[in-house]
Design an enzyme around this catalytic site. Sequence first.
Site, short mmCIF file in Angstrom:
data_model
loop_
_atom_site.label_atom_id
_atom_site.label_comp_id
_atom_site.label_asym_id
_atom_site.label_seq_id
_atom_site.Cartn_x
_atom_site.Cartn_y
_atom_site.Cartn_z
N GLU A 131 44.73 37.28 28.00
CA GLU A 131 44.60 38.84 28.21
C GLU A 131 45.80 39.53 28.77
OE1 GLU A 131 41.35 38.39 31.41
OE2 GLU A 131 39.99 37.80 29.74
N GLU A 189 36.70 33.26 25.25
CA GLU A 189 36.13 33.34 26.79
C GLU A 189 34.65 34.21 26.58
OE1 GLU A 189 38.11 34.47 30.34
OE2 GLU A 189 39.95 33.49 29.45
O1 AHR Z 1 37.03 32.97 33.30
C1 AHR Z 1 37.68 33.49 34.22
C2 AHR Z 1 38.94 34.66 34.11
O2 AHR Z 1 38.13 35.50 33.28
C3 AHR Z 1 39.93 33.97 33.31
O3 AHR Z 1 40.87 33.51 34.13
C4 AHR Z 1 40.42 35.20 32.51
O4 AHR Z 1 40.90 35.09 31.29
C5 AHR Z 1 39.29 36.34 32.59
O5 AHR Z 1 39.40 37.63 32.93
#
Ligand code: AHR
Length: 526
Positions: A198, A317
């Site tokens: 990210e 994610e």
């Molecule tokens: O999954 C929790 C957080 O969400 C992670 O650390 C990050 O990559 C995202 O913003």
Amino acid sequence: MILLGCKYPTLFLFPHDYHWEEGNIMDITRIFLDREFQIGTVDPRLFGGFLEHIGRAVYEGVYEPQSKLADENGFRQDVIGSLKKLLFTAMRYPGGNFASGYHWLDGVGPRTFRPVMQELASLSIESNQFGTDEFIQLARKMNWLPMIAVNLGTGTPEEARNWVEYCNGPVGTKFSNLRAGNGSAEPYGVKIWGLGNEMDGPWQQGHVPASQYAIRAQQAAKLMKDTDNSIELVVCGSAEIGLPTYMEWDRTVLEYVGDYADYISLHRYVGNTTSDTADYLAVTNSIDQQIEVTDGLCRYTQARIRSRKRYYLAFDEWNVWYRTQNAESVNGHGKIAQHLVEEEYNLEDALVVAGFLNSFIRHADVVKIANLAQIVNVIAPILTRGDQMLLQSIYYPLVLYAQRRAGAALQTIVKGPGYESKNYGFVHTIDASAILGEGVLHNFLINRSITDAATVEISPAGIQLKSVRSAEMFSGPSADACNTFDDPDTIQTQTLGNIELADQKATVRLPPLSVAAITFNIEDKE
Ligand code: AHR
């Protein structure tokens, strides 16, 4: 919500056996499939997970040597027993935001010498008692494909390539010898590596504009692939669709990193922020769109830089996350293993999780990796409390799909009732996907109606349905029904009966707010 073709509902559900009284059945939904209309092979890595050093995901999650439930390596046997049933494939580690401040050398070698660190992503303390070697040991035990995200926030391209050597190099050089000294002469063979996490997010340690991240990523990619040219790399794409740099970041980065990139990452967290279940359940439209837009960007970039390489999507994610998405929920107040982002999931969340999976299957030609964020305690299907463990609602769609994922995704045409949602446009009340396997057809159905049962007719062309091999579903008494430590079985899978096979069609009845997974034994039809 305007439900098209529905009768007025009076419906009663009984949470533990799911008999429902008749009278509230929407107009029939017909699902058309054709064995020749294949989207692509479903990559097993679509069913991946994510284990991050945050809150109680690692410590008190998978790893708790002091627990009476721990095995000889400190892994909690109750947790890993339940995780095993989810058959996760690619497992992303060590973050997440954590990755952007993590120096992997702190987490290897004798545990007593590992430094205790301030951890800035979640303002916590990191003991480093669990690191690369423990992760690989766990991955082997679980049959996970390790997927490591390197530090491109505060780390350097050189540190990233050293990690590749530590994991994958044959003994004989500095970092592979270090690994051997730590107990494994055999290389770990980590195939998938993430080029940071990210990096477009202002919250990220070491966040920089796209053009600067692109340089870091390209430098790291070259060194990493020169260290081991069999690895595959995931470049950071947009972390959120709402960021002002959405897609422009992806274009800048992909154009510069070019053919060093194998995948571009997508992240997505969704939630019922307006307490509108019908709208929330329609969010799958937006997930489909996010995938299609990112794939479009990949094709555009490929054309612009005259590359012959096709970039694929790593949705590394994804989950429901909104109740605990605030600064306080990710603040460990300088302590180790705090209760951070421990979202409690309900039935509607479980339907949305199934919706994500349907969307990945429908896009099997472009999405090759996807990682549920996360696996234990932190926005997770499994929660621990002391020696207790709870399987949350979102555990159940994962079980249903895990057992039925091998094969080719089929185009799934749905005709039937639907509604216009507030934010995501028109959706059919039934969301569907299908996978054609060896001698089997798997169908996944979500009934989004809050009030009405559904009759779904599945008509596959070129496929003869011989019998039902297995059919399971889950539902619950209301959209906000939860499993809790005091009442853990409100939502769980049940056998789905009464499937009729006649005239080359199957007819299925689904209760409101339900997810069903059905596997048919099949033969080819002329
Ligand atoms: O999954 C929790 C957080 O969400 C992670 O650390 C990050 O990559 C995202 O913003």
